[in-house]
Enzyme design. Structure first.
Site, PDB file in Angstrom:
ATOM      1  N   CYS A 237      11.471  25.080   1.665  1.00 15.74           N
ATOM      2  CA  CYS A 237      10.640  25.517   0.675  1.00 15.74           C
ATOM      3  C   CYS A 237       9.878  24.376  -0.056  1.00 15.74           C
ATOM      4  CB  CYS A 237      11.402  26.379  -0.586  1.00 15.74           C
ATOM      5  SG  CYS A 237      12.483  27.674   0.176  1.00 15.74           S
TER       6      CYS A 237
ATOM      7  N   TYR B 271      12.751  31.705   3.440  1.00 14.27           N
ATOM      8  CA  TYR B 271      11.675  32.495   3.763  1.00 14.27           C
ATOM      9  C   TYR B 271      11.503  32.877   5.386  1.00 14.27           C
ATOM     10  CZ  TYR B 271       9.115  31.108  -0.559  1.00 14.27           C
ATOM     11  OH  TYR B 271       8.662  31.083  -1.722  1.00 14.27           O
TER      12      TYR B 271
ATOM     13  N   LYS C 274       1.113  -1.230  -0.076  1.00 13.81           N
ATOM     14  CA  LYS C 274      -0.059  -0.056  -0.080  1.00 13.81           C
ATOM     15  C   LYS C 274       0.784   1.401  -0.009  1.00 13.81           C
ATOM     16  CE  LYS C 274      -0.441  -0.319   4.994  1.00 13.81           C
ATOM     17  NZ  LYS C 274      -1.241   0.269   6.231  1.00 13.81           N
TER      18      LYS C 274
ATOM     19  N   ARG D  63      -9.739  -0.028  15.154  1.00 15.40           N
ATOM     20  CA  ARG D  63      -9.597   0.699  14.154  1.00 15.40           C
ATOM     21  C   ARG D  63     -10.764   0.240  12.827  1.00 15.40           C
ATOM     22  NH1 ARG D  63      -4.048   0.926  10.635  1.00 15.40           N
ATOM     23  NH2 ARG D  63      -4.636  -1.010  10.037  1.00 15.40           N
TER      24      ARG D  63
ATOM     25  N   ARG E 168       1.932 -10.612   7.390  1.00 13.43           N
ATOM     26  CA  ARG E 168       1.710  -9.362   6.711  1.00 13.43           C
ATOM     27  C   ARG E 168       2.632  -8.455   6.784  1.00 13.43           C
ATOM     28  NH1 ARG E 168      -3.366  -9.395   9.570  1.00 13.43           N
ATOM     29  NH2 ARG E 168      -2.657  -7.407  10.235  1.00 13.43           N
TER      30      ARG E 168
ATOM     31  N   HIS F 213      -5.351  -7.135  13.555  1.00 13.23           N
ATOM     32  CA  HIS F 213      -4.054  -6.373  13.672  1.00 13.23           C
ATOM     33  C   HIS F 213      -3.647  -5.830  15.138  1.00 13.23           C
ATOM     34  CE1 HIS F 213      -1.215  -3.981  11.316  1.00 13.23           C
ATOM     35  NE2 HIS F 213      -1.841  -2.811  11.669  1.00 13.23           N
TER      36      HIS F 213
ATOM     37  N   ASP G   5      10.011  23.610  -3.145  1.00 16.71           N
ATOM     38  CA  ASP G   5      10.801  22.893  -4.216  1.00 16.71           C
ATOM     39  C   ASP G   5      12.409  22.799  -3.763  1.00 16.71           C
ATOM     40  OD1 ASP G   5       8.413  22.923  -5.778  1.00 16.71           O
ATOM     41  OD2 ASP G   5       8.999  25.075  -5.935  1.00 16.71           O
TER      42      ASP G   5
HETATM   43  C1  PLP Z   1      -3.506  -4.246   8.343  1.00 14.57           C
HETATM   44  C2  PLP Z   1      -2.069  -4.163   8.204  1.00 14.57           C
HETATM   45  N1  PLP Z   1      -1.336  -5.208   8.181  1.00 14.57           N
HETATM   46  C3  PLP Z   1       0.216  -5.089   8.069  1.00 14.57           C
HETATM   47  C4  PLP Z   1       0.609  -3.917   7.910  1.00 14.57           C
HETATM   48  C5  PLP Z   1       2.228  -3.906   7.704  1.00 14.57           C
HETATM   49  O1  PLP Z   1       2.654  -3.200   8.664  1.00 14.57           O
HETATM   50  P1  PLP Z   1       4.453  -3.011   8.925  1.00 14.57           P
HETATM   51  O2  PLP Z   1       4.574  -2.265   7.887  1.00 14.57           O
HETATM   52  O3  PLP Z   1       4.529  -2.521  10.425  1.00 14.57           O
HETATM   53  O4  PLP Z   1       4.801  -4.480   8.798  1.00 14.57           O
HETATM   54  C6  PLP Z   1       0.000  -2.797   7.977  1.00 14.57           C
HETATM   55  C7  PLP Z   1       0.672  -1.504   7.817  1.00 14.57           C
HETATM   56  O5  PLP Z   1       0.137  -0.462   8.426  1.00 14.57           O
HETATM   57  C8  PLP Z   1      -1.639  -2.842   8.274  1.00 14.57           C
HETATM   58  O6  PLP Z   1      -2.325  -1.757   7.953  1.00 14.57           O
END
Ligand code: PLP
Length: 384
Positions: free
Chosen positions: A306, A259, A34, A132, A217, A161, A308
């Site tokens: 800034c 700035y 992601k 969450r 994961r 999670h 850029d």
């Molecule tokens: C649902 C879920 N699983 C796994 C991960 C992976 O987490 P990490 O990057 O700490 O391994 C994330 C990351 O935010 C997540 O939201």
């Protein structure tokens, strides 16, 4: 190509994946890609991890899943954030797997799947304490009963999670894990056979093999960062941000920079301009706090960042237009990684990496080519 580039070492990404793969000894891996693969490039990283054997890819939003499909990636894809009812058709069309945490949304999904004569694969999210997403453990039975009646959905995953897998005190993780285990047993007793049971992010994966279940994961560890301060895997960062000096001037005592003139020279000094700014993800908060690497030495980023450009005080170092600047990565014996940038930003490495904007071109190189690429960067004409 602009002077500022993110150099992504694809060989290192492969190495990192293999290290995790070997460590989890045969468990299926959902590679989290992601947020543009934590800034490393969604399409490229997803393809690398798929080739290396990822059982599944994890994205945050349906749009990211569609991007992968449009790039031709055939891997199973799980969209990790709760879906919206109106996305049902996209899940069907692009064969994306959904997180299930609302019965009404799942009813909508099932109806759309039946209309199209397909099945949507779902992963039931259990809220064991992160609060969450997911259903309460106590609501699992009701959810499953309704699911039995709903045609069009296939339960393939059960997951939770962890809220604090990277904290030294793991007691809350074990509270979550126990609750999750109870749910897993109840789901099995209810007659569901669910292939993917998953909970472990990078920190849990590295620290607690007990939490590996049938699928892990990992995210940050695949990109080469240690997910916590204890046990380490021999992974290494795969992304560097490099630029070049595009302007250079000598300041007199009392001269201010950028700035609001937050930085005022106390003595004669040289400042150089580097074309990266907060629109690239080099955050405003780094002004006056960060350092970067030039000629293998650390020099401070002075004055306001800034949109850029930034300005760096190099003192009396003979820096010239065209010289390489490393904002994130290695130069000579020195290195600045996302953890250090994160400290200066009062943030975390995740934000540093994923915040690197798409305006920064990504240059993909293998380990052997990395040096060539560096030479290319060194010898390319300076852009002034
Ligand atoms: C649902 C879920 N699983 C796994 C991960 C992976 O987490 P990490 O990057 O700490 O391994 C994330 C990351 O935010 C997540 O939201």
């Amino acid at each position: 190509m602009r002077a500022t580039v993110a150099v992504v070492d694809t060989e290192q990404l492969r190495q990192n994946f293999r290290i995790v793969q070997e460590y989890v000894a045969g468990r299926a891996i959902l590679a989290v890609v992601k947020a543009n693969a934590y800034g490393h490039g969604l399409i490229e990283c997803a393809e690398i991890f798929r080739q290396e054997g990822a059982a599944m890819l994890g994205v945050a939003y349906v749009q990211e899943g569609i991007q992968l499909r449009q790039a031709g990636n055939p891997a199973p894809i799980l969209v990790l954030t709760p879906p919206q009812p109106e996305e049902a058709a996209l899940y069907c069309q692009f064969e994306l797997q959904a997180v299930a945490c609302s019965l009404s949304v799942m009813e909508h999904f099932a109806a759309e799947a039946r209309r199209r004569g397909v099945r949507i694969r779902i992963h039931l999210a259990v809220d064991t304490g992160m609060h969450r997403e997911g259903i309460e453990p106590a609501a699992v039975e009701g959810f499953l009963e309704r699911l039995r009646e709903l045609e069009g959905l296939e339960l393939v995953g059960l997951w939770t999670h962890f809220a604090s897998a990277d904290e030294p005190d793991a007691s809350f993780l074990w509270t979550q894990w126990r609750q999750f285990q109870e749910v897993v047993q109840r789901v099995r007793r209810a007659g569901f056979s669910v292939p993917y049971i998953h909970a472990a992010n990078s920190a849990a994966l590295v620290r607690f093999p007990e939490t590996w279940a049938t699928l892990v994961r990992p995210g940050i560890v695949l990109y080469g960062y240690q997910p916590w301060e204890g046990e380490r895997l021999p992974v290494r960062p795969a992304l560097q941000v490099k630029s070049r000096v595009v302007d250079c001037r000598r300041l007199r005592p009392g001269d201010g920079v950028s700035y609001h003139r937050f930085y005022v020279a106390e003595r004669e000094t040289t400042v150089v301009t580097v074309p990266i700014g907060y629109a690239d993800g080099y955050r405003y908060s780094l002004g006056g706090r960060a350092v970067c690497l030039i000629h293998g030495k650390r020099f401070p980023v002075v004055g306001a960042v800034c949109m850029d450009e930034i300005v760096v005080d190099v003192g009396d170092e003979p820096v010239q237009i065209g010289d390489e600047v490393v904002l994130l990565g290695e130069q000579g014996a020195e290195a600045i990684w996302a953890d250090e940038l994160a400290c200066w930003m009062r943030s975390i490495p995740y934000e540093v990496l994923s915040g690197l904007s798409i305006r920064v071109p990504r240059l993909y190189v293998g380990t052997e080519q990395l040096y060539d690429a560096d030479e290319q960067l060194q010898s390319a004409p300076a852009r002034v």
